[in-house]
Design a protein around this motif. Structure first.
Motif, PDB file in Angstrom:
ATOM      1  N   ASN A   1     -23.095  28.139 -10.129  1.00 33.32           N
ATOM      2  CA  ASN A   1     -24.395  28.411 -10.756  1.00 33.32           C
ATOM      3  C   ASN A   1     -25.564  28.221  -9.796  1.00 33.32           C
TER       4      ASN A   1
ATOM      5  N   ASN B   1     -31.539  34.354 -12.445  1.00 33.79           N
ATOM      6  CA  ASN B   1     -30.525  34.274 -13.501  1.00 33.79           C
ATOM      7  C   ASN B   1     -31.130  34.557 -14.876  1.00 33.79           C
TER       8      ASN B   1
ATOM      9  N   HIS C   1     -20.525  35.586 -15.797  1.00 34.13           N
ATOM     10  CA  HIS C   1     -20.548  35.034 -14.439  1.00 34.13           C
ATOM     11  C   HIS C   1     -19.289  35.415 -13.667  1.00 34.13           C
TER      12      HIS C   1
END
Length: 352
Positions: A117, A123, A83
């Motif tokens: 997120n 994702n 990430h």
């Protein structure tokens, strides 16, 4: 036709090749990077954030090595590293030219806390982890995007993968010519490694002793990886051409056959690489990513392909229909604001 009506992949890429050609014809300026000063000054101004991040990853890497028997801990560490590489793509000098220590530290805090997120609209992190956790001294290729802080995040991801043992070889693919203001060239990569080893050489100050020591330690490690060919740089011309990546098995046959198909996982960084992956078409946003990338997904020799991209233009794939509807209602410019990201995946020959 005007500049505004021409195909982006053809004409804007031509602009940068044309600029490079002008300098390339010069006797004394043929290796001059007309964007280098901006790239280096921005990184130099963010050295406190750089050192803090390196200290964090140094500690996380040691924890991961000690946690080799705990898949949960390794999974969480991988999520943080992946990430961070995604959100590093927000530091694009062509869109965000004034990145301060404070902004970079805020970005890193949002990554570590998981606050970002909700901004990942597609994702596939866990699908990628399912492959990475099977690898033992495998090969990872990273098709780079921006220099500076984004490159640092990519280098740190590679550092973690090698140090923990998932990768035994990482091949970075920078650009051979100055490209889109802030893209990584070979000299940019070596400059970053040299600065990490000796930050005082560029007048860096304000770092804590602990953070500075971690930065130098990682810099020495990276220099060792380069010297031993654990890390390699390969700046093929294909990356600065006008072709979409669906043509890699044909027009880019040398790169595809001799490099990428030898890799376990190929990571494509950033918006332009993403646009080339999906051929810069106006896909329905729900189109599966695997369908959009075409032949490089279906070739039986294909590696796993990962796209890490913060969205800065109005083409995207792989977004759930309900999620897309909510995004369009909440923020009309969500596809090109640079605030949202995707982590997308094609399994290639890893397909079960």
């Amino acid at each position: 036709a005007t500049w505004y009506s021409t195909p982006f992949l053809t004409w804007e890429t031509y602009l940068y090749r044309r600029i490079a050609t002008v300098f390339g014809r010069s006797k004394y300026w043929n290796k001059f990077d007309f964007f280098a000063k901006k790239k280096e000054s921005t990184f130099r101004a963010s050295m406190v954030a750089v050192a803090k991040l390196c200290s964090r990853v140094d500690a996380l890497t040691k924890e991961s090595i000690d946690a080799k028997g705990s898949e949960t801990k390794l999974h969480l560490a991988f999520i943080e590293m992946l990430h961070a590489s995604l959100w590093g793509n927000q530091t694009d000098l062509s869109m965000f030219p004034d990145l301060s220590n404070e902004k970079l530290e805020e970005m890193q805090a949002r990554i570590s806390s998981g606050e970002n997120n909700s901004k990942i609209v597609s994702n596939d992190t866990d699908k990628i982890w399912d492959i990475v956790k099977q690898m033992q001294s495998g090969r990872v290729d990273i098709v780079l995007d921006n220099s500076g802080f984004e490159l640092l995040q990519d280098v740190l991801l590679a550092h973690w993968l090698v140090s923990v043992g998932y990768a035994g070889k990482v091949v970075f693919h920078p650009k051979r010519i100055p490209w889109y203001v802030s893209d990584v060239t070979n000299p940019d990569f070596h400059w970053l490694v040299n600065v990490a080893q000796d930050p005082e050489a560029i007048g860096a100050s304000g770092m804590s002793d602990t953070d500075k020591d971690a930065l130098k330690r990682l810099g020495r490690t990276w220099a060792g990886f380069l010297a031993s060919n654990v890390w390699e740089l390969k700046d093929e011309l294909y990356w600065t051409g006008p072709y979409g990546y669906r043509f890699l098995p044909t027009v880019g046959k040398d790169v595809w056959d001799n490099e990428l198909t030898k890799s376990d996982v190929v990571v494509f960084k950033g918006d332009l690489n993403y646009r080339k992956l999906i051929y810069d078409l106006e896909w329905p946003v729900t189109t599966p990513f695997v369908d959009a990338i075409g032949p490089i997904a279906t070739d039986p020799r294909a590696p796993a392909i990962v796209a890490l991209r913060t969205s800065k233009c109005d083409t995207i794939t792989g977004v759930d229909a309900e999620r897309a509807e909510k995004l369009f209602k909440a923020q009309k410019n969500w596809m090109y604001s640079g605030e949202y990201g995707v982590i997308q995946f094609s399994p290639g020959r890893w397909k079960k």
